[in-house]
Design a protein around this motif. Structure first.
Motif, PDB file in Angstrom:
ATOM      1  N   PRO A   1     -11.143  18.354  23.172  1.00 28.15           N
ATOM      2  CA  PRO A   1     -10.001  18.406  24.481  1.00 28.15           C
ATOM      3  C   PRO A   1      -9.034  17.193  24.980  1.00 28.15           C
ATOM      4  O   PRO A   1      -8.575  17.215  26.271  1.00 28.15           O
ATOM      5  CB  PRO A   1     -11.380  18.160  25.723  1.00 28.15           C
ATOM      6  CG  PRO A   1     -12.859  18.837  24.177  1.00 28.15           C
ATOM      7  CD  PRO A   1     -12.523  18.138  22.517  1.00 28.15           C
ATOM      8  N   SER A   2      -8.915  16.491  23.749  1.00 29.75           N
ATOM      9  CA  SER A   2      -8.268  14.886  24.620  1.00 29.75           C
ATOM     10  C   SER A   2      -6.944  15.449  24.356  1.00 29.75           C
ATOM     11  O   SER A   2      -5.958  15.747  25.240  1.00 29.75           O
ATOM     12  CB  SER A   2      -8.384  13.872  24.075  1.00 29.75           C
ATOM     13  OG  SER A   2      -8.419  14.231  23.102  1.00 29.75           O
TER      14      SER A   2
ATOM     15  N   ALA B   1      -5.909  18.434  24.943  1.00 32.49           N
ATOM     16  CA  ALA B   1      -5.372  19.489  25.607  1.00 32.49           C
ATOM     17  C   ALA B   1      -5.862  18.822  27.046  1.00 32.49           C
ATOM     18  O   ALA B   1      -4.515  19.985  28.434  1.00 32.49           O
ATOM     19  CB  ALA B   1      -7.230  20.407  25.987  1.00 32.49           C
ATOM     20  N   TYR B   2      -6.444  18.286  27.229  1.00 31.08           N
ATOM     21  CA  TYR B   2      -5.328  17.223  28.409  1.00 31.08           C
ATOM     22  C   TYR B   2      -4.310  16.907  28.342  1.00 31.08           C
ATOM     23  O   TYR B   2      -3.519  17.090  29.894  1.00 31.08           O
ATOM     24  CB  TYR B   2      -7.100  16.368  28.668  1.00 31.08           C
ATOM     25  CG  TYR B   2      -6.219  15.502  30.088  1.00 31.08           C
ATOM     26  CD1 TYR B   2      -7.078  16.017  31.347  1.00 31.08           C
ATOM     27  CD2 TYR B   2      -5.923  14.520  29.549  1.00 31.08           C
ATOM     28  CE1 TYR B   2      -6.918  14.882  32.095  1.00 31.08           C
ATOM     29  CE2 TYR B   2      -5.380  13.041  31.065  1.00 31.08           C
ATOM     30  CZ  TYR B   2      -5.929  13.622  31.814  1.00 31.08           C
ATOM     31  OH  TYR B   2      -5.683  12.948  32.717  1.00 31.08           O
TER      32      TYR B   2
ATOM     33  N   THR C   1      -1.882  17.873  26.842  1.00 29.47           N
ATOM     34  CA  THR C   1      -1.117  18.657  27.083  1.00 29.47           C
ATOM     35  C   THR C   1      -1.219  18.932  28.698  1.00 29.47           C
ATOM     36  O   THR C   1       0.232  20.208  29.048  1.00 29.47           O
ATOM     37  CB  THR C   1      -1.572  20.131  26.145  1.00 29.47           C
ATOM     38  OG1 THR C   1      -1.759  19.758  25.140  1.00 29.47           O
ATOM     39  CG2 THR C   1      -0.972  21.437  25.912  1.00 29.47           C
ATOM     40  N   ALA C   2      -2.445  19.351  28.866  1.00 30.82           N
ATOM     41  CA  ALA C   2      -1.687  20.200  30.421  1.00 30.82           C
ATOM     42  C   ALA C   2      -1.752  19.497  31.661  1.00 30.82           C
ATOM     43  O   ALA C   2      -1.248  19.666  32.438  1.00 30.82           O
ATOM     44  CB  ALA C   2      -3.556  19.994  31.127  1.00 30.82           C
ATOM     45  N   MET C   3      -1.238  17.776  31.330  1.00 31.19           N
ATOM     46  CA  MET C   3      -0.778  17.245  32.060  1.00 31.19           C
ATOM     47  C   MET C   3       0.999  16.612  31.564  1.00 31.19           C
ATOM     48  O   MET C   3       2.190  16.001  32.239  1.00 31.19           O
ATOM     49  CB  MET C   3      -1.447  15.322  31.426  1.00 31.19           C
ATOM     50  CG  MET C   3      -2.734  15.796  32.655  1.00 31.19           C
ATOM     51  SD  MET C   3      -2.576  15.751  34.319  1.00 31.19           S
ATOM     52  CE  MET C   3      -2.855  14.215  34.727  1.00 31.19           C
ATOM     53  N   GLY C   4       0.614  17.508  30.423  1.00 35.05           N
ATOM     54  CA  GLY C   4       2.599  17.718  30.538  1.00 35.05           C
ATOM     55  C   GLY C   4       2.958  16.921  29.153  1.00 35.05           C
ATOM     56  O   GLY C   4       4.428  16.720  29.300  1.00 35.05           O
ATOM     57  N   LEU C   5       2.769  15.949  29.146  1.00 34.97           N
ATOM     58  CA  LEU C   5       2.496  14.909  28.220  1.00 34.97           C
ATOM     59  C   LEU C   5       3.340  15.691  26.594  1.00 34.97           C
ATOM     60  O   LEU C   5       3.415  16.056  26.816  1.00 34.97           O
ATOM     61  CB  LEU C   5       1.935  14.185  27.702  1.00 34.97           C
ATOM     62  CG  LEU C   5       0.932  13.215  28.635  1.00 34.97           C
ATOM     63  CD1 LEU C   5       0.056  12.809  28.031  1.00 34.97           C
ATOM     64  CD2 LEU C   5       1.964  12.102  29.026  1.00 34.97           C
ATOM     65  N   PRO C   6       4.556  14.886  26.383  1.00 36.83           N
ATOM     66  CA  PRO C   6       5.748  15.564  25.472  1.00 36.83           C
ATOM     67  C   PRO C   6       4.846  15.610  23.762  1.00 36.83           C
ATOM     68  O   PRO C   6       3.772  14.846  23.407  1.00 36.83           O
ATOM     69  CB  PRO C   6       6.285  14.064  24.818  1.00 36.83           C
ATOM     70  CG  PRO C   6       6.652  13.610  26.373  1.00 36.83           C
ATOM     71  CD  PRO C   6       5.478  13.705  26.819  1.00 36.83           C
TER      72      PRO C   6
ATOM     73  N   ARG D   1       5.362  15.180  21.082  1.00 40.39           N
ATOM     74  CA  ARG D   1       5.247  14.753  19.912  1.00 40.39           C
ATOM     75  C   ARG D   1       4.726  13.262  20.311  1.00 40.39           C
ATOM     76  O   ARG D   1       3.995  12.151  19.331  1.00 40.39           O
ATOM     77  CB  ARG D   1       7.217  13.702  19.691  1.00 40.39           C
ATOM     78  CG  ARG D   1       7.843  13.554  20.894  1.00 40.39           C
ATOM     79  CD  ARG D   1       9.316  13.451  20.845  1.00 40.39           C
ATOM     80  NE  ARG D   1       9.832  12.416  21.667  1.00 40.39           N
ATOM     81  CZ  ARG D   1       9.814  12.477  22.782  1.00 40.39           C
ATOM     82  NH1 ARG D   1       9.962  13.684  23.368  1.00 40.39           N
ATOM     83  NH2 ARG D   1      10.278  11.714  24.348  1.00 40.39           N
ATOM     84  N   LEU D   2       5.066  12.915  21.630  1.00 36.07           N
ATOM     85  CA  LEU D   2       3.729  11.642  21.654  1.00 36.07           C
ATOM     86  C   LEU D   2       2.207  11.860  21.338  1.00 36.07           C
ATOM     87  O   LEU D   2       1.779  11.360  20.964  1.00 36.07           O
ATOM     88  CB  LEU D   2       4.192  11.166  23.529  1.00 36.07           C
ATOM     89  CG  LEU D   2       2.795  10.174  23.532  1.00 36.07           C
ATOM     90  CD1 LEU D   2       3.498   8.879  23.734  1.00 36.07           C
ATOM     91  CD2 LEU D   2       2.683   9.992  25.234  1.00 36.07           C
TER      92      LEU D   2
ATOM     93  N   LYS E   1       1.254   9.726  18.297  1.00 39.94           N
ATOM     94  CA  LYS E   1       0.422   8.857  18.453  1.00 39.94           C
ATOM     95  C   LYS E   1      -0.914   8.861  18.398  1.00 39.94           C
ATOM     96  O   LYS E   1      -2.038   8.371  17.895  1.00 39.94           O
ATOM     97  CB  LYS E   1       1.228   7.882  19.911  1.00 39.94           C
ATOM     98  CG  LYS E   1       0.111   7.170  20.297  1.00 39.94           C
ATOM     99  CD  LYS E   1       1.034   6.383  22.054  1.00 39.94           C
ATOM    100  CE  LYS E   1       0.077   4.888  22.359  1.00 39.94           C
ATOM    101  NZ  LYS E   1       0.622   5.074  23.424  1.00 39.94           N
ATOM    102  N   TYR E   2      -1.145   9.287  19.184  1.00 45.26           N
ATOM    103  CA  TYR E   2      -3.101  10.022  19.855  1.00 45.26           C
ATOM    104  C   TYR E   2      -3.493  11.073  18.643  1.00 45.26           C
ATOM    105  O   TYR E   2      -4.357  10.236  18.178  1.00 45.26           O
ATOM    106  CB  TYR E   2      -2.717  10.828  21.120  1.00 45.26           C
ATOM    107  CG  TYR E   2      -2.901   9.840  21.824  1.00 45.26           C
ATOM    108  CD1 TYR E   2      -3.341   8.770  22.831  1.00 45.26           C
ATOM    109  CD2 TYR E   2      -1.118  10.190  22.883  1.00 45.26           C
ATOM    110  CE1 TYR E   2      -2.973   8.087  23.552  1.00 45.26           C
ATOM    111  CE2 TYR E   2      -0.886   8.917  23.745  1.00 45.26           C
ATOM    112  CZ  TYR E   2      -2.520   8.148  24.644  1.00 45.26           C
ATOM    113  OH  TYR E   2      -1.912   6.849  24.904  1.00 45.26           O
TER     114      TYR E   2
END
Lengths: 334, 334
Positions: free
Chosen positions: B232-233, B235-236, B238-243, B245-246, B250-251
């Protein structure tokens, strides 16, 4: 007023080993700017799939979009293009169902907020060099304060597991508001929380959304929660839109047999709750016509043969049923 | 519990673990079907001489007394004398440990640099052609006997192509010993030719050692990424449109590496076992080659010294891994 979110005739399915699961069947939903719309239905009715379709997190390679479109602020959100990507996290943000699992457990809350702001929060004034850690931190703290978290500065230094469930969901709401969106998708935002905390979180979400003129699309299986915060309620059944009504009419004058049975299944004083016999049909083998027909006491031959169209009355109350309860036919229901 | 108290806790456990290891080594040394007194006195000595040796080394005392004496000797850094060279074993180990450390450290680095990116790639493109190809390669990498791989490398790169030397650590004069790691010492000395020679010599042994370890790293990183990418993290974010590659580098990577880091102790065990073979084939003057030589010469004190040294090293590495793990994962410090 034109719609902010416009979903028309959306049908999509998932490829599974047993064939195609038709999860959404010609869904029509619209949300106006500043409006809070509740998407209500049992588990498996497709409400979370709809939220995922808007947010672009449908399972890759398994999803088949058969018809229809989702337009948000005029942009096609199903195209997967740069424009949709740009909107996500800016124009539309997300409050997830499980705030614990939705944070990355290895990074501080502050780091996760900072990364979001770096890419998604609008720059204030000072030109392209205006983005400073200090300014970001200040606005993050102000937002954590706005969601009524005590000691917001200390929260930035904490890890997700060090916060309570309610605190985590407050942080999620703050993160959804920080990019100054026009719409928030809240997918069962209180399901994972204690009952006592649920009402606080719902009240907070509604107040902040109204204050800032942000639209909310709120999915829930909890009619009480929908009553708390929604302006308008959409009932979904097995991937179809059953009824769309303003909040008062939804509870006072339900017209779809399914909506009536849903409301009858709620406990209320002086009356025993009545369950709905049968179960939600599998999306792999959905019945023809109206998908509710196997469980519907009013179903006739036509319900097996043709899908009822969603027809909107003059009062803005829409129902998709061949045999709806007529407006106020039997007086107030509740 | 915070990181410091976790480390203190682990350090406290380090002592009993080490005593346990010593007990095992001690019992092993007393149950092998060879009379240590006979070994020490020499094959052709008379029974009187053997009895003399037995008394001198205390082999006639009860086992618990012997164990206490053994512990006292160890505490004073006395591991006995090599039956073959008549040198104190501690000196032999001291002079050979750096060579093995040099091999294993570079092998771990190579395994990480090759294994982690490939593992992420496989995890992201699960069941694609690249995943299938790498699965075949890594399974073969684990299955291949390292002495065979070592000889293939020697055959191809030294004998056929003549690019790299067949064996040894360096040609010409070695650099002044500072760290004991030949390549590092050569860099400290700053002699180009020396650095080049040390580098050319270390390439084949480290590669031989690193490839099976890299295969392990690929598999653990891949499985780690697969476990996280559907969470889910992600998915979250991605849903918030973060790039992308980040999110990935990173995560997701940090989450996936917690699984890989836990396995570092295991990987180090693979390397130590591999070193025995690789050092023998490449005539690398480390602990592994020393162990093989000692076994072949029935140099029983030396074998015990080697066992103790590698065992202690293994315990120490696992302590470091625990500390690293706790530093990466804020939840794990329990």
């Amino acid at each position: 007023m034109s719609n902010l979110l416009d979903i028309q005739a959306l049908s999509l399915g998932f490829r599974t080993e047993k064939g195609i699961a038709k999860v959404l069947d010609r869904i029509d939903i619209s949300v106006k700017p500043g409006e809070i719309v509740g998407l209500v239905g049992e588990s498996g009715c497709g409400k979370s799939t709809l939220a995922r379709a808007i947010l672009g997190t449908l399972p890759e390679g398994q999803t088949e979009i058969n018809s229809g479109h989702i337009r948000l602020d005029g942009v096609d959100m199903l195209s997967g293009g740069k424009a949709a990507e740009h909107l996500r996290g800016r124009v539309v943000t997300f409050v997830p169902q499980d705030p614990f699992a939705s944070f990355n457990p290895l990074f501080r809350i502050g780091t996760q907020i900072q990364d979001l702001m770096r890419f998604k929060a609008p720059r204030d004034g000072a030109g392209s060099f205006g983005r400073s850690r200090k300014a970001d931190e200040a606005s993050a703290i102000a937002m954590l304060d706005a969601v009524q978290l005590p000691q917001p500065k200390a929260i930035l230094a904490k890890y997700p597991h060090q916060l309570s469930g309610g605190q985590r969901q407050r942080v999620m709401i703050a993160m959804a508001l920080l990019p100054q969106p026009r719409m928030i998708i809240a997918d069962e935002p209180t399901t994972a929380l204690d009952v006592t905390v649920q009402a606080q979180i719902l009240g907070l979400l509604r107040r902040l959304a109204v204050e800032r003129g942000v639209s909310v699309l709120f999915t829930t299986h909890d009619l009480g929660a929908a009553w708390e915060i929604c302006d308008r309620i959409v009932v979904m059944y097995a991937g179809q839109t059953a009824e769309i009504a303003p909040r008062e009419q939804f509870f006072g004058d339900p017209r779809h047999p399914y909506t009536r049975m849903l409301l009858d299944s709620l406990p209320s004083p002086g009356r025993d709750p009545v369950g709905i016999p049968g179960g939600v049909p599998s999306p792999l083998k959905a019945p023809d016509g109206c998908r509710f027909n196997p469980r519907c006491p009013r179903a006739t031959d036509i319900c097996h043969e043709s899908r009822p169209a969603l027809t909107t009355g003059s009062d803005g109350h829409a129902v998709a049923c061949h045999h709806p309860w007529l407006a106020k036919a039997e007086g107030a229901h509740v | 519990m915070n990181w410091l108290s976790m480390v203190a806790n682990r350090l406290l456990w380090f002592v009993p673990t080490l005593v346990g290891l010593l007990a095992i080594v001690f019992v092993l040394s007393r149950v092998i079907p060879v009379d240590p007194a006979v070994l020490a006195a020499g094959e052709n000595s008379s029974p009187e001489q053997v009895q003399q040796v037995r008394e001198r080394f205390g082999f006639d005392k009860p086992l618990p007394v012997q164990f206490v004496n053994y512990l006292r000797d160890i505490a004073q850094g006395n591991l006995g004398v090599s039956l073959f060279t008549q040198q104190p074993i501690i000196d032999d180990l001291k002079s050979r440990l750096p060579a093995t450390l040099e091999l294993t450290i570079f092998a771990v680095l190579i395994a990480g640099f090759i294994g982690i990116p490939l593992g992420v790639l496989c995890g992201l493109h699960r069941n694609s052609w690249i995943d299938h190809v790498l699965r075949v390669v890594t399974v073969s990498g684990l299955a291949v006997a390292s002495f065979w791989l070592a000889m293939q490398f020697q055959f191809l790169f030294s004998m056929k192509l003549g690019w790299l030397p067949l064996s040894g650590r360096i040609e010409g004069f070695p650099p002044e010993t500072v760290t004991g790691l030949m390549l590092v010492d050569a860099m400290i000395e700053g002699d180009r030719e020396m650095i080049g020679s040390a580098f050319r010599h270390i390439v084949l042994p480290t590669l031989t050692l690193a490839l099976p370890a890299a295969a392990t790293v690929v598999r653990f990183t891949r499985n780690g990424v697969i476990g996280v990418i559907g969470s889910p993290s992600v998915a979250y974010q991605t849903a918030m449109g973060l790039p992308r590659r980040l999110i990935v580098w990173k995560y997701v990577l940090r989450m996936a590496l917690t699984a890989t880091v836990t396995q570092l102790g295991l990987i180090f065990g693979i390397l130590l076992a591999g070193a025995v073979v690789v050092e023998t084939v490449f005539d690398w003057p480390g602990l592994g080659a020393y162990a093989v030589r000692s076994i072949l010469q029935s140099d029983y004190n030396a074998v015990m010294g080697f066992t103790l040294c590698t065992g202690a090293l293994f315990v120490l590495i696992n302590l470091l891994v625990d500390m690293l793990q706790a530093a990466i994962d804020p939840r794990g410090a329990a």
